[in-house]
Scaffold this motif. Structure first.
Motif, PDB file in Angstrom:
ATOM      1  N   THR A   4      21.060  34.503  13.669  1.00 50.49           N
ATOM      2  CA  THR A   4      22.066  35.423  14.169  1.00 50.49           C
ATOM      3  C   THR A   4      23.012  35.796  13.042  1.00 50.49           C
ATOM      4  OG1 THR A   4      21.974  34.441  16.368  1.00 50.49           O
ATOM      5  CG2 THR A   4      23.918  35.737  15.848  1.00 50.49           C
ATOM      6  N   ARG A   5      23.208  37.090  12.867  1.00 55.12           N
ATOM      7  CA  ARG A   5      24.104  37.569  11.826  1.00 55.12           C
ATOM      8  C   ARG A   5      25.427  37.982  12.444  1.00 55.12           C
ATOM      9  NH1 ARG A   5      23.343  43.024   8.427  1.00 55.12           N
ATOM     10  NH2 ARG A   5      25.327  43.604   9.274  1.00 55.12           N
ATOM     11  N   ILE A  21      31.271  41.029  15.261  1.00 57.25           N
ATOM     12  CA  ILE A  21      30.268  41.291  16.281  1.00 57.25           C
ATOM     13  C   ILE A  21      29.005  40.527  15.935  1.00 57.25           C
ATOM     14  CG2 ILE A  21      31.145  43.566  16.935  1.00 57.25           C
ATOM     15  CD1 ILE A  21      28.971  44.817  15.149  1.00 57.25           C
ATOM     16  N   LYS A  22      28.181  40.296  16.962  1.00 55.67           N
ATOM     17  CA  LYS A  22      26.881  39.677  16.728  1.00 55.67           C
ATOM     18  C   LYS A  22      25.945  40.066  17.867  1.00 55.67           C
ATOM     19  CE  LYS A  22      27.407  35.187  19.067  1.00 55.67           C
ATOM     20  NZ  LYS A  22      27.261  33.748  18.907  1.00 55.67           N
ATOM     21  N   GLU A  23      24.654  40.005  17.561  1.00 60.12           N
ATOM     22  CA  GLU A  23      23.614  40.172  18.565  1.00 60.12           C
ATOM     23  C   GLU A  23      22.847  38.867  18.630  1.00 60.12           C
ATOM     24  OE1 GLU A  23      19.647  42.839  19.566  1.00 60.12           O
ATOM     25  OE2 GLU A  23      20.787  43.252  17.753  1.00 60.12           O
ATOM     26  N   SER A  25      19.719  37.075  21.044  1.00 61.98           N
ATOM     27  CA  SER A  25      18.748  37.104  22.145  1.00 61.98           C
ATOM     28  C   SER A  25      18.858  38.377  22.983  1.00 61.98           C
ATOM     29  CB  SER A  25      18.917  35.877  23.042  1.00 61.98           C
ATOM     30  OG  SER A  25      18.742  34.699  22.304  1.00 61.98           O
ATOM     31  N   GLY A  26      19.080  39.515  22.302  1.00 62.56           N
ATOM     32  CA  GLY A  26      19.156  40.790  23.004  1.00 62.56           C
ATOM     33  C   GLY A  26      20.475  41.073  23.689  1.00 62.56           C
ATOM     34  N   CYS A  27      21.446  40.186  23.527  1.00 61.99           N
ATOM     35  CA  CYS A  27      22.786  40.391  24.092  1.00 61.99           C
ATOM     36  C   CYS A  27      23.762  40.641  22.950  1.00 61.99           C
ATOM     37  CB  CYS A  27      23.218  39.182  24.910  1.00 61.99           C
ATOM     38  SG  CYS A  27      22.209  38.921  26.378  1.00 61.99           S
ATOM     39  N   PHE A  28      24.858  41.336  23.263  1.00 58.69           N
ATOM     40  CA  PHE A  28      25.816  41.745  22.247  1.00 58.69           C
ATOM     41  C   PHE A  28      27.172  41.108  22.533  1.00 58.69           C
ATOM     42  CE2 PHE A  28      22.552  44.869  22.937  1.00 58.69           C
ATOM     43  CZ  PHE A  28      22.067  45.058  21.650  1.00 58.69           C
ATOM     44  N   TYR A  29      27.850  40.696  21.461  1.00 60.26           N
ATOM     45  CA  TYR A  29      29.108  39.959  21.591  1.00 60.26           C
ATOM     46  C   TYR A  29      30.121  40.445  20.564  1.00 60.26           C
ATOM     47  CZ  TYR A  29      26.058  36.754  24.137  1.00 60.26           C
ATOM     48  OH  TYR A  29      25.163  36.221  25.016  1.00 60.26           O
ATOM     49  N   TRP A  30      31.401  40.237  20.904  1.00 57.28           N
ATOM     50  CA  TRP A  30      32.474  40.459  19.939  1.00 57.28           C
ATOM     51  C   TRP A  30      33.493  39.352  20.071  1.00 57.28           C
ATOM     52  CZ3 TRP A  30      36.011  45.196  21.304  1.00 57.28           C
ATOM     53  CH2 TRP A  30      36.409  45.138  22.619  1.00 57.28           C
TER      54      TRP A  30
END
Length: 66
Positions: A4-5, A21-23, A25-30
């Motif tokens: 994960t980057r 931010i990161k992606e 397992s197909g989900c997006f986060y901040w």
């Protein structure tokens, strides 16, 4: 080990860290890093992409000579 980057966005943040931010397992986060690390919150894909595009534009501006 995760690949994960985490990508920092602009200069929005606080004493401990900035907006990231990161992606995963197909989900997006901040998150904005704090004294105890990141508290990742899921965000919509369109927001993730917009923030990423914004950082791409900032990177391009900083590499362009005045």
């Amino acid at each position: 080990m995760s690949n994960t980057r985490i990508r920092d966005i602009g200069e929005v943040g606080n004493y401990y860290g900035c907006l990231a931010i990161k992606e995963e397992s197909g989900c997006f986060y901040w998150s904005i890093e704090n004294w105890d690390g990141h508290n990742w919150v899921q965000c919509p894909e369109y927001l993730f992409k917009a923030l990423s595009q914004h950082q791409d534009e900032l990177d391009a501006e900083s590499s362009t000579p005045c």
